[in-house]
Motif scaffolding. Sequence first.
Motif, PDB file in Angstrom:
ATOM      1  N   THR A  96     -11.908   7.757   3.050  1.00 57.01           N
ATOM      2  CA  THR A  96     -13.125   7.070   2.607  1.00 57.01           C
ATOM      3  C   THR A  96     -13.617   7.736   1.328  1.00 57.01           C
ATOM      4  OG1 THR A  96     -14.533   8.578   3.853  1.00 57.01           O
ATOM      5  CG2 THR A  96     -13.799   6.582   5.002  1.00 57.01           C
ATOM      6  N   ARG A  97     -14.541   7.065   0.666  1.00 53.23           N
ATOM      7  CA  ARG A  97     -15.165   7.654  -0.529  1.00 53.23           C
ATOM      8  C   ARG A  97     -15.815   8.990  -0.148  1.00 53.23           C
ATOM      9  NH1 ARG A  97     -15.113   8.428  -5.726  1.00 53.23           N
ATOM     10  NH2 ARG A  97     -17.148   8.472  -6.689  1.00 53.23           N
ATOM     11  N   ASP A 127     -21.364   5.849  -1.089  1.00 56.02           N
ATOM     12  CA  ASP A 127     -21.257   5.261   0.240  1.00 56.02           C
ATOM     13  C   ASP A 127     -20.964   6.344   1.290  1.00 56.02           C
ATOM     14  OD1 ASP A 127     -20.931   3.500   2.318  1.00 56.02           O
ATOM     15  OD2 ASP A 127     -18.964   2.783   1.661  1.00 56.02           O
ATOM     16  N   ASN A 129     -19.951   5.763   4.386  1.00 54.06           N
ATOM     17  CA  ASN A 129     -19.120   5.201   5.467  1.00 54.06           C
ATOM     18  C   ASN A 129     -18.036   6.193   5.905  1.00 54.06           C
ATOM     19  OD1 ASN A 129     -17.703   3.527   7.193  1.00 54.06           O
ATOM     20  ND2 ASN A 129     -16.884   2.198   5.578  1.00 54.06           N
ATOM     21  N   ALA A 131     -15.860   5.215   8.476  1.00 59.43           N
ATOM     22  CA  ALA A 131     -14.760   4.363   8.988  1.00 59.43           C
ATOM     23  C   ALA A 131     -14.166   4.912  10.281  1.00 59.43           C
ATOM     24  CB  ALA A 131     -13.674   4.200   7.913  1.00 59.43           C
ATOM     25  N   TYR A 143      -7.021  -2.423   9.643  1.00 58.86           N
ATOM     26  CA  TYR A 143      -8.269  -1.917   9.060  1.00 58.86           C
ATOM     27  C   TYR A 143      -8.904  -0.869   9.966  1.00 58.86           C
ATOM     28  CZ  TYR A 143      -7.990  -6.224   6.306  1.00 58.86           C
ATOM     29  OH  TYR A 143      -7.573  -7.232   5.484  1.00 58.86           O
ATOM     30  N   TYR A 152     -11.817  -0.428   5.777  1.00 63.66           N
ATOM     31  CA  TYR A 152     -10.811   0.238   4.956  1.00 63.66           C
ATOM     32  C   TYR A 152      -9.447  -0.226   5.433  1.00 63.66           C
ATOM     33  CZ  TYR A 152     -13.741   3.547   2.396  1.00 63.66           C
ATOM     34  OH  TYR A 152     -14.651   4.112   1.539  1.00 63.66           O
ATOM     35  N   THR A 161      -4.430   5.243   3.451  1.00 67.37           N
ATOM     36  CA  THR A 161      -5.568   4.373   3.149  1.00 67.37           C
ATOM     37  C   THR A 161      -5.249   3.577   1.885  1.00 67.37           C
ATOM     38  OG1 THR A 161      -7.045   5.973   4.137  1.00 67.37           O
ATOM     39  CG2 THR A 161      -8.049   4.336   2.678  1.00 67.37           C
ATOM     40  N   GLU A 164     -10.925   0.142   0.233  1.00 64.98           N
ATOM     41  CA  GLU A 164     -12.016  -0.577   0.878  1.00 64.98           C
ATOM     42  C   GLU A 164     -11.825  -2.065   0.622  1.00 64.98           C
ATOM     43  OE1 GLU A 164     -16.546   0.904   0.733  1.00 64.98           O
ATOM     44  OE2 GLU A 164     -15.964  -0.359  -0.957  1.00 64.98           O
ATOM     45  N   ARG A 165     -12.172  -2.901   1.594  1.00 66.10           N
ATOM     46  CA  ARG A 165     -11.962  -4.340   1.448  1.00 66.10           C
ATOM     47  C   ARG A 165     -13.254  -5.108   1.729  1.00 66.10           C
ATOM     48  NH1 ARG A 165      -8.232  -2.681  -0.988  1.00 66.10           N
ATOM     49  NH2 ARG A 165      -6.048  -2.728  -0.345  1.00 66.10           N
ATOM     50  N   ASN A 166     -13.482  -6.180   0.971  1.00 62.83           N
ATOM     51  CA  ASN A 166     -14.667  -7.008   1.262  1.00 62.83           C
ATOM     52  C   ASN A 166     -14.325  -8.492   1.399  1.00 62.83           C
ATOM     53  OD1 ASN A 166     -14.331  -7.869  -1.327  1.00 62.83           O
ATOM     54  ND2 ASN A 166     -16.100  -6.785  -2.161  1.00 62.83           N
TER      55      ASN A 166
END
Length: 497
Positions: A96-97, A127, A129, A131, A143, A152, A161, A164-166
């Motif tokens: 993650t970030r 962020d 997050n 995850a 994910y 993610y 990894t 990140e997905r939106n």
Amino acid sequence: MNDMTIPFATATGLRFPDDIVFRGYAAPSRVEGEVHDLEVEGQIPNELNGAFYRNSADHAYPPLLGKDIFLNGDGMVHMVRFENGHADLKTRYVRTRKFELERKARRALFGAYRNPFTDLAEVAGEDNNTANTSVLWHHGKLYALKESGLPYELDPNTLETLGERNFGGKLNRTFTAHPKLDPETGECIAFAYNAPGQPTRDIELYVISPSGEITSHETFQAPYSSMVHDCLVSRNYIAFLVCPMTCDWERVKKGEPYWHWDSHLKTHVAIIPRKEGVKAIRWYTCPKVAQQTHTFNAWEEQTEAGTTLHLDQFITESGWLSQFPDIRDPNAREKPPFGERWSFDLDSASPEFRMQRLINQIGEMPAIDPRYAMKRANHFWFGTNNPAIGPMLPWGPKGPPFTCVGHFDEAANKLNFWYAGPDSAPEEPHFVPRGPDAAEGDGWILTMVGRRAENRTDLVILDALHLDRGPVAVVKFPYRVHEGFHGIWVGAQALGW
Ligand code: V55
Ligand code: FE
């Protein structure tokens, strides 16, 4: 204590706090790696080809504020790949970030769970997050999910990894850790709450097509902002519980916990027809104090009175006090969840519904045969304690560990248990059918088991309809992986193996 005895002590004194979240069996594992050909007691069924994935919270660094809740650990995903009776283990942190920034700094930079006001200035606006909660397999992709951030994507073979997905820009800043897969249409029904990254009464509802497109996005308003952790989906309806675990941004700004339990608030139920959507939403108010923990399933029954919608779920009558405070009663005690069936006569104008005990046994971490999702299921599995067959274990950071896996056969009205043995704590059970045409429940239960005295973990395979016969196979890890939350089974064919 002499620092020389701490394996990861450094010149700067990197140390985890000596408390229930970070000590002993609950201590972060921090180990990423692979073990090929795990030891096996018994025989892994040859039909069991595919991968078991599960997510966990494993703090990579000691907490910035000197303490933390286990929910705030960094996402670490484990994969056990099964192939013709062999099993291989792979473990990786989700990049993650937050993880990347902290690894670069070699220390924690983010503070309390979902509280940006406690983060260091150098990560302002970044962020948080982790995850860390669950994994999703849909449209051929894997994910890692956490309800406070975006999905993610992970490589299903290497667990690397991918990012990140939106979903085509259609998600805001959050996505649920409990989306539901429709076994008939192949759709994924999902939602998001506190989507802008701050508390709001809006709940976003998404339908994701089998090819990964968001084909529907609607928004509705809840009576107040709450932890909407799970949801229920039947063939024709979606249901949400809004429970008194609420967030007040002013308290968060003051550094107080993100959630507090406010028993003066009511529990509300939203029922939304899948076809008409939120314009046809109907709200019910629950007459008792109730918090949904996790859900088994929702299903419809046709009676003379019309359509009845049943919601099968674990309900507790207290807050989650091991994690978040009760703001009305500082002496409140946490109560255990029970399986309940809430039934709604949808063709009646009555504001009332029925609540029944479905399973007369405390439990959590529900599972059904996923092929029976959204229609009536007869078999229910869950983690539980049964002092009649095995002693309780000492409390961990999330309360009493399970000592048993339970199975309830509703038609036979029979409960059956597997006791995991001394100092052994099973986790969430997962059902895997023996084959595509197997009858409901004909297959295996997979569960990770913490072997506390040995500081190790096993993955245990049980006959789903005969738990008390004991393991078909015990897949033995040579070390301890951190206790986790939610996992999934993905068959070899879906993975393209
Ligand atoms: C839950 C778990 C979470 C979380 C919020 O099980 C709720 C409930 C693992 O993280 O952040
Ligand atoms: Fe959950």
